[in-house]
Design a protein around this motif. Sequence first.
Motif, short mmCIF file in Angstrom:
data_model
loop_
_atom_site.label_atom_id
_atom_site.label_comp_id
_atom_site.label_asym_id
_atom_site.label_seq_id
_atom_site.Cartn_x
_atom_site.Cartn_y
_atom_site.Cartn_z
N GLY A 24 -7.93 32.28 -45.27
CA GLY A 24 -6.78 31.98 -44.47
C GLY A 24 -5.37 32.22 -44.94
O GLY A 24 -4.98 31.65 -46.03
N GLY A 25 -4.86 33.63 -44.92
CA GLY A 25 -3.48 33.88 -46.00
C GLY A 25 -2.27 34.05 -45.34
O GLY A 25 -1.79 34.79 -45.54
N ALA A 28 0.01 28.29 -46.31
CA ALA A 28 -0.18 27.42 -47.39
C ALA A 28 -1.64 27.88 -48.12
O ALA A 28 -1.85 27.66 -49.49
CB ALA A 28 -1.14 26.24 -45.82
N GLY A 29 -1.97 28.90 -47.49
CA GLY A 29 -3.13 29.52 -47.90
C GLY A 29 -2.86 30.40 -49.53
O GLY A 29 -3.29 30.20 -50.59
N HIS A 49 -5.63 39.02 -40.68
CA HIS A 49 -5.28 39.72 -39.55
C HIS A 49 -4.42 40.29 -41.29
O HIS A 49 -4.80 40.91 -42.29
CB HIS A 49 -3.98 39.61 -38.41
CG HIS A 49 -5.26 38.72 -37.64
ND1 HIS A 49 -5.71 39.85 -36.99
CD2 HIS A 49 -5.28 37.35 -37.59
CE1 HIS A 49 -5.90 38.58 -35.74
NE2 HIS A 49 -6.25 37.05 -36.56
N ALA A 287 7.80 32.37 -28.02
CA ALA A 287 8.73 32.78 -28.65
C ALA A 287 9.47 34.39 -28.58
O ALA A 287 8.73 34.84 -28.54
CB ALA A 287 8.50 32.50 -30.27
N PHE A 394 -0.79 32.48 -30.92
CA PHE A 394 -1.56 31.85 -31.29
C PHE A 394 -2.87 31.11 -31.97
O PHE A 394 -2.99 31.18 -32.65
CB PHE A 394 -0.45 30.47 -31.17
CG PHE A 394 1.05 30.39 -31.17
CD1 PHE A 394 1.34 30.79 -32.57
CD2 PHE A 394 2.34 30.53 -30.26
CE1 PHE A 394 2.47 31.88 -33.20
CE2 PHE A 394 3.28 30.92 -30.60
CZ PHE A 394 3.94 31.20 -31.74
C1 FAD Z 1 7.89 29.78 -32.99
C2 FAD Z 1 7.81 28.83 -34.38
C3 FAD Z 1 9.09 27.80 -34.89
C4 FAD Z 1 8.85 27.45 -36.21
N1 FAD Z 1 10.04 27.00 -36.93
C5 FAD Z 1 10.11 26.12 -38.15
C6 FAD Z 1 10.62 25.14 -38.84
O1 FAD Z 1 12.48 26.50 -38.52
N2 FAD Z 1 10.68 25.40 -40.38
C7 FAD Z 1 10.38 25.35 -40.34
O2 FAD Z 1 9.84 24.63 -41.39
N3 FAD Z 1 8.35 26.05 -39.66
C8 FAD Z 1 8.48 26.01 -38.51
N4 FAD Z 1 7.71 25.86 -37.92
C9 FAD Z 1 5.77 25.87 -38.50
C10 FAD Z 1 5.46 26.37 -39.50
O3 FAD Z 1 5.97 28.12 -39.45
C11 FAD Z 1 4.14 26.70 -40.13
O4 FAD Z 1 4.30 25.68 -40.06
C12 FAD Z 1 3.77 27.51 -41.01
O5 FAD Z 1 4.23 28.60 -41.29
C13 FAD Z 1 2.23 27.24 -40.73
O6 FAD Z 1 1.30 27.84 -42.08
P1 FAD Z 1 -0.05 27.02 -42.51
O7 FAD Z 1 -1.10 28.14 -43.14
O8 FAD Z 1 -0.51 26.05 -42.63
O9 FAD Z 1 -0.38 28.86 -40.66
P2 FAD Z 1 -0.78 29.35 -39.99
O10 FAD Z 1 0.71 30.28 -40.23
O11 FAD Z 1 -1.12 29.22 -38.45
O12 FAD Z 1 -2.22 30.18 -41.45
C14 FAD Z 1 -3.38 30.49 -41.57
C15 FAD Z 1 -3.98 31.97 -41.24
O13 FAD Z 1 -5.30 32.15 -41.25
C16 FAD Z 1 -5.47 33.34 -40.78
N5 FAD Z 1 -6.89 32.54 -40.30
C17 FAD Z 1 -7.24 32.14 -39.33
N6 FAD Z 1 -8.62 32.25 -39.03
C18 FAD Z 1 -9.28 32.50 -39.97
C19 FAD Z 1 -10.68 33.40 -40.59
N7 FAD Z 1 -11.84 33.11 -39.82
N8 FAD Z 1 -11.00 34.49 -41.84
C20 FAD Z 1 -9.66 34.64 -41.90
N9 FAD Z 1 -8.49 34.11 -41.82
C21 FAD Z 1 -7.89 33.38 -41.03
C22 FAD Z 1 -4.26 33.05 -39.40
O14 FAD Z 1 -4.66 35.27 -39.21
C23 FAD Z 1 -3.64 33.17 -40.36
O15 FAD Z 1 -2.79 34.33 -41.34
C24 FAD Z 1 7.37 26.85 -37.00
C25 FAD Z 1 5.57 27.51 -36.10
C26 FAD Z 1 6.46 28.37 -34.86
C27 FAD Z 1 4.61 28.89 -34.92
#
Ligand code: FAD
Length: 458
Positions: A24-25, A28-29, A49, A287, A394
């Motif tokens: 996952g990129g 967090a990743g 993706h 969104a 999502f």
């Molecule tokens: C509409 C919206 C508004 C938001 N507003 C705010 C805000 O104003 N302020 C704020 O601080 N936060 C906000 N957030 C929250 C913030 O965007 C998220 O908490 C943060 O981006 C999450 O990051 P993540 O890396 O944990 O997860 P994700 O962004 O979900 O990353 C997970 C990644 O893993 C990949 N993946 C999944 N399965 C696999 C697999 N099997 N193999 C390889 N890759 C895989 C996915 O493609 C994705 O790129 C908002 C979120 C949304 C959707």
Amino acid sequence: MGCSSCTCSCGGCISPPGSVGIIGGGIAGLSLAALLAQRGNRVTVYEAHEPGGKLRRFTHEGLRFDTGPSLFTFPGVWRRLLSRLVEADPLDLRPLPGGLGTHHTPFGSVPLPVPTAHPLYPHWRRYVDEVAPLLPHVETLLTTPPHLTSAAFLRASTALGRVTFPHPSAESWLRSRRFPPALHHALAVHSLNAGVGPGQGSVLYALLPALMAGDVSRPAKGMGAVLDALLAFCAARDVQVLSQTPVTDLRELAHHDRIVSAVDPSRLARLLGERVPDRPLTVSGVALYARLPEHLRGRLLVTSVVTPSDYARFAAAMQVRALPPDTLALVHADASLSDEGQLALLLTAPASGRAYAVDHPWVQGQVRRVEEVLGVSGLLSGDAGVLALTPEYFVRGGAVGGAIYGQAWPAWRSGPFHPQPYRRSGRLWQVGTGVHPGGGLPAVLGGALIVDRLMNRA
Ligand SMILES: Cc1cc2nc3c(=O)[nH]c(=O)nc-3n(C[C@H](O)[C@H](O)[C@H](O)COP(=O)(O)OP(=O)(O)OC[C@H]3O[C@@H](n4cnc5c(N)ncnc54)[C@H](O)[C@@H]3O)c2cc1C
């Protein structure tokens, strides 16, 4: 004593560097990848993706949109990440006029933070004063492994307990404070930062407006600059970021010394062949991104929040994955982001995994409601098309039903401050949304700092 091959400056690494595969990129990743590479590990990120996850840079009909977050909060967490990476800040953070925005509740409109001249100011002041003892500890709580042997963590947890005890939920705490209905309703909406209603969310989320202390910003070049910065930090440390490379079987990563899942825990469970526990889901969203229509420039505040009129009814609908009669809408109108200006309209929707298109009657109804409340028309009439990301989108990012914060935790453990299942087994770790529920970017970045530290002391 520091490990001899470590390239970071902490002096405390115990694990020798090796090869790490990150699934996952998203934010967090990528942030954990840069941190681990800083310690001399060889890191590969496998992204299904394109990098960024919920925060992506999209070009749609000639316009560039940054998706996902629009508010950058708790910048101290970002600065701790920079300090661990020994990097200068490339973001050029600009305060957002109006802070958290004007909250339109059924009882009246409330700007947060409440300005001194506003009739609700004395009540806001009382609220801020009550939360103040927690302020010096927030960054610690967001970035420190929750160990009972850590004096800083214990001090911070005690401060949290003092402010919140004995209340089980945001709603219960707010009710006990007897704020005027408009302020109560406006503060309650922040429990949606945990993806649940105020009756389900931990008290902590009702405290967020005070804890952010008006420090709400965004990078001068848009939120996509956070992604650009993390990708640059990764590139500078030879992290391999593989786009379009989904992990479908953990055995594909067997050659790595350690594996980190930075995807939703339910997706990890499936990769491990485990049953996904049957827990309620957090909310998803529709969104909508568009060009800011010419006639609305200067007429809309940067951030406007239209609250659901009844949280109990809203939460009940979300729980059964039905469309609520009225929902939480966040309107972000940024005239300064590009020549065209950008409009983001984020409608909270149930995690049904469905694709509610722009012309879906519920979406149209919610847009009309927002227009009525804000006293404007033609919100989505910008001359380019509307980019719509729906729960179905999502789901593709890995969350069951498109739940933005994954499965919901009970209130008592729904903050980013509770010990989380960071380590799944000997060499398998977890980071990101769902492990640090709620809180958005600060929780996700703080979680990466925590997991980096834990992995290098394991
Ligand atoms: C509409 C919206 C508004 C938001 N507003 C705010 C805000 O104003 N302020 C704020 O601080 N936060 C906000 N957030 C929250 C913030 O965007 C998220 O908490 C943060 O981006 C999450 O990051 P993540 O890396 O944990 O997860 P994700 O962004 O979900 O990353 C997970 C990644 O893993 C990949 N993946 C999944 N399965 C696999 C697999 N099997 N193999 C390889 N890759 C895989 C996915 O493609 C994705 O790129 C908002 C979120 C949304 C959707």
